[in-house]
Design a protein around this motif. Structure first.
Motif, PDB file in Angstrom:
ATOM      1  N   PHE A   3       0.791  -1.231   0.000  1.00 57.11           N
ATOM      2  CA  PHE A   3       0.000   0.000   0.000  1.00 57.11           C
ATOM      3  C   PHE A   3       0.826   1.285   0.000  1.00 57.11           C
ATOM      4  O   PHE A   3       0.452   2.246  -0.679  1.00 57.11           O
ATOM      5  CB  PHE A   3      -0.957   0.003   1.191  1.00 57.11           C
ATOM      6  CG  PHE A   3      -1.990  -1.092   1.128  1.00 57.11           C
ATOM      7  CD1 PHE A   3      -2.281  -1.738  -0.065  1.00 57.11           C
ATOM      8  CD2 PHE A   3      -2.674  -1.491   2.267  1.00 57.11           C
ATOM      9  CE1 PHE A   3      -3.224  -2.752  -0.137  1.00 57.11           C
ATOM     10  CE2 PHE A   3      -3.621  -2.500   2.215  1.00 57.11           C
ATOM     11  CZ  PHE A   3      -3.899  -3.133   1.011  1.00 57.11           C
ATOM     12  N   LEU A  17     -10.158   4.062  -0.746  1.00 50.94           N
ATOM     13  CA  LEU A  17      -9.671   2.833  -0.123  1.00 50.94           C
ATOM     14  C   LEU A  17     -10.339   2.640   1.237  1.00 50.94           C
ATOM     15  O   LEU A  17     -10.400   3.564   2.052  1.00 50.94           O
ATOM     16  CB  LEU A  17      -8.153   2.870   0.033  1.00 50.94           C
ATOM     17  CG  LEU A  17      -7.359   3.105  -1.260  1.00 50.94           C
ATOM     18  CD1 LEU A  17      -5.857   3.096  -0.975  1.00 50.94           C
ATOM     19  CD2 LEU A  17      -7.695   2.052  -2.299  1.00 50.94           C
ATOM     20  N   ARG A  19     -10.747  -0.356   4.434  1.00 55.57           N
ATOM     21  CA  ARG A  19     -10.455  -1.662   5.019  1.00 55.57           C
ATOM     22  C   ARG A  19     -11.641  -2.074   5.879  1.00 55.57           C
ATOM     23  O   ARG A  19     -12.107  -1.298   6.723  1.00 55.57           O
ATOM     24  CB  ARG A  19      -9.186  -1.604   5.863  1.00 55.57           C
ATOM     25  CG  ARG A  19      -8.811  -2.955   6.470  1.00 55.57           C
ATOM     26  CD  ARG A  19      -7.485  -2.875   7.188  1.00 55.57           C
ATOM     27  NE  ARG A  19      -7.106  -4.161   7.752  1.00 55.57           N
ATOM     28  CZ  ARG A  19      -5.963  -4.390   8.380  1.00 55.57           C
ATOM     29  NH1 ARG A  19      -5.066  -3.411   8.512  1.00 55.57           N
ATOM     30  NH2 ARG A  19      -5.692  -5.591   8.874  1.00 55.57           N
ATOM     31  N   ASP A  21     -13.328  -4.787   8.578  1.00 57.79           N
ATOM     32  CA  ASP A  21     -13.115  -5.853   9.564  1.00 57.79           C
ATOM     33  C   ASP A  21     -14.199  -6.905   9.366  1.00 57.79           C
ATOM     34  O   ASP A  21     -15.344  -6.710   9.754  1.00 57.79           O
ATOM     35  CB  ASP A  21     -13.173  -5.275  10.983  1.00 57.79           C
ATOM     36  CG  ASP A  21     -12.900  -6.329  12.055  1.00 57.79           C
ATOM     37  OD1 ASP A  21     -12.723  -7.525  11.701  1.00 57.79           O
ATOM     38  OD2 ASP A  21     -12.883  -5.979  13.247  1.00 57.79           O
ATOM     39  N   THR A  22     -13.826  -8.012   8.760  1.00 58.78           N
ATOM     40  CA  THR A  22     -14.817  -9.044   8.441  1.00 58.78           C
ATOM     41  C   THR A  22     -15.193  -9.897   9.645  1.00 58.78           C
ATOM     42  O   THR A  22     -16.075 -10.748   9.542  1.00 58.78           O
ATOM     43  CB  THR A  22     -14.291  -9.966   7.329  1.00 58.78           C
ATOM     44  OG1 THR A  22     -13.104 -10.629   7.796  1.00 58.78           O
ATOM     45  CG2 THR A  22     -13.966  -9.163   6.083  1.00 58.78           C
ATOM     46  N   SER A  32     -19.107  -8.710   4.246  1.00 55.90           N
ATOM     47  CA  SER A  32     -18.284  -9.758   3.638  1.00 55.90           C
ATOM     48  C   SER A  32     -19.134 -10.954   3.237  1.00 55.90           C
ATOM     49  O   SER A  32     -18.918 -11.575   2.193  1.00 55.90           O
ATOM     50  CB  SER A  32     -17.169 -10.193   4.593  1.00 55.90           C
ATOM     51  OG  SER A  32     -17.689 -10.836   5.747  1.00 55.90           O
ATOM     52  N   PRO A  41      -6.556 -12.577   2.672  1.00 51.15           N
ATOM     53  CA  PRO A  41      -7.193 -11.309   2.300  1.00 51.15           C
ATOM     54  C   PRO A  41      -7.872 -11.402   0.935  1.00 51.15           C
ATOM     55  O   PRO A  41      -7.446 -12.158   0.070  1.00 51.15           O
ATOM     56  CB  PRO A  41      -6.022 -10.336   2.244  1.00 51.15           C
ATOM     57  CG  PRO A  41      -4.872 -11.188   1.803  1.00 51.15           C
ATOM     58  CD  PRO A  41      -5.094 -12.539   2.446  1.00 51.15           C
ATOM     59  N   PHE A  43      -9.401  -8.530  -1.906  1.00 52.07           N
ATOM     60  CA  PHE A  43      -9.549  -7.122  -2.256  1.00 52.07           C
ATOM     61  C   PHE A  43     -10.665  -6.997  -3.285  1.00 52.07           C
ATOM     62  O   PHE A  43     -10.594  -7.593  -4.360  1.00 52.07           O
ATOM     63  CB  PHE A  43      -8.237  -6.573  -2.821  1.00 52.07           C
ATOM     64  CG  PHE A  43      -7.085  -6.674  -1.868  1.00 52.07           C
ATOM     65  CD1 PHE A  43      -6.794  -5.638  -0.998  1.00 52.07           C
ATOM     66  CD2 PHE A  43      -6.307  -7.817  -1.833  1.00 52.07           C
ATOM     67  CE1 PHE A  43      -5.741  -5.740  -0.102  1.00 52.07           C
ATOM     68  CE2 PHE A  43      -5.244  -7.933  -0.946  1.00 52.07           C
ATOM     69  CZ  PHE A  43      -4.961  -6.891  -0.078  1.00 52.07           C
ATOM     70  N   TYR A  59      -2.301 -12.221  -1.383  1.00 56.05           N
ATOM     71  CA  TYR A  59      -1.241 -11.213  -1.394  1.00 56.05           C
ATOM     72  C   TYR A  59      -0.468 -11.268  -2.704  1.00 56.05           C
ATOM     73  O   TYR A  59      -0.316 -12.331  -3.307  1.00 56.05           O
ATOM     74  CB  TYR A  59      -0.262 -11.458  -0.243  1.00 56.05           C
ATOM     75  CG  TYR A  59      -0.837 -11.197   1.129  1.00 56.05           C
ATOM     76  CD1 TYR A  59      -0.971  -9.899   1.610  1.00 56.05           C
ATOM     77  CD2 TYR A  59      -1.234 -12.263   1.940  1.00 56.05           C
ATOM     78  CE1 TYR A  59      -1.502  -9.658   2.875  1.00 56.05           C
ATOM     79  CE2 TYR A  59      -1.753 -12.034   3.203  1.00 56.05           C
ATOM     80  CZ  TYR A  59      -1.880 -10.734   3.671  1.00 56.05           C
ATOM     81  OH  TYR A  59      -2.398 -10.503   4.907  1.00 56.05           O
TER      82      TYR A  59
END
Length: 215
Positions: A3, A17, A19, A21-22, A32, A41, A43, A59
């Motif tokens: 990032f 952007l 983020r 928290d699932t 989610s 993860p 995206f 990733y």
């Protein structure tokens, strides 16, 4: 590590952007699940209307991640071009159904349902197109948790196939049990007569778990 890089910042300059928290057991978890996230993860690249423009799992190094973002942008741009072609081609029923299916895959269930209803309301639509549109209408309805409507639509599909004689030799009944995580609409049962329908149905809706049994 990805990032903060200049390449990533440039590639996402026009994006907001966020983020999520699932595992917060609140909005993040609900979001989610609604998007069918099965691993982390993940995206998601979303449009302002919350259509899925693309999904980037796992990733990646900065260069590879930026290439994946660019691939998503090209893919969504191609989808927008197909939308424009669809608007100009009202008699291209195969394209119209294909666009509706793509809306389903992008979680644009409302847009898909609108298009499929329009096809089914068009008396010039061929029988095979009507059958395909009816099935995917049920998928779009289930994606919105409109399980009663999905049940009715699948019953109509059953009648269409019986009239066409396309269910000869198939197994008698599939009982599909919708298991939706939390909220209203859990444990909804649908009975349909075609095993292949159930398989495709749950493949298109990863957030719904299939506990189907064949009698």
């Amino acid at each position: 590590e990805v990032f903060p890089t200049e390449k990533f910042q440039n590639a996402t300059d026009g994006m907001v952007l966020l983020r999520v928290d699932t595992e917060d057991r609140k909005e993040g978890t609900a979001f989610s699940r609604s998007m069918g996230i099965g691993s982390l993860p993940t995206f998601l690249v979303l449009t302002p209307e919350l259509l899925i423009a693309g999904v980037i799992p796992g990733y990646s190094p900065a260069d590879a991640f930026v290439r994946k973002i660019q691939d998503v942008e090209r893919d969504y741009s191609a989808f927008q071009k197909r939308l424009e072609t669809e608007r100009k081609s009202p008699r291209n029923y195969a394209l119209r159904v294909a666009v509706a299916k793509e809306f389903i895959l992008r979680h644009g269930f409302v847009e898909a349902e609108k298009r499929l209803h329009a096809i089914l309301g068009d008396k010039a639509a061929p029988p095979a197109i009507r059958e395909d549109a009816t099935y995917h209408l049920a998928v779009a309805q289930a994606g919105q948790r409109k399980f009663d409507a999905a049940t009715t639509t699948l019953e109509k599909l059953s009648e269409l196939r019986k009239r066409a004689g396309s269910n000869e030799g198939s197994k008698p009944v599939v009982i599909a049990q919708f298991q939706v995580s939390g909220g209203e609409g859990s444990n909804q049962k649908i009975e349909i007569t075609f095993p292949d329908v159930t398989t495709s149905f749950f493949h298109l809706l990863p957030q719904v778990r299939n506990s189907a049994s064949i009698q």
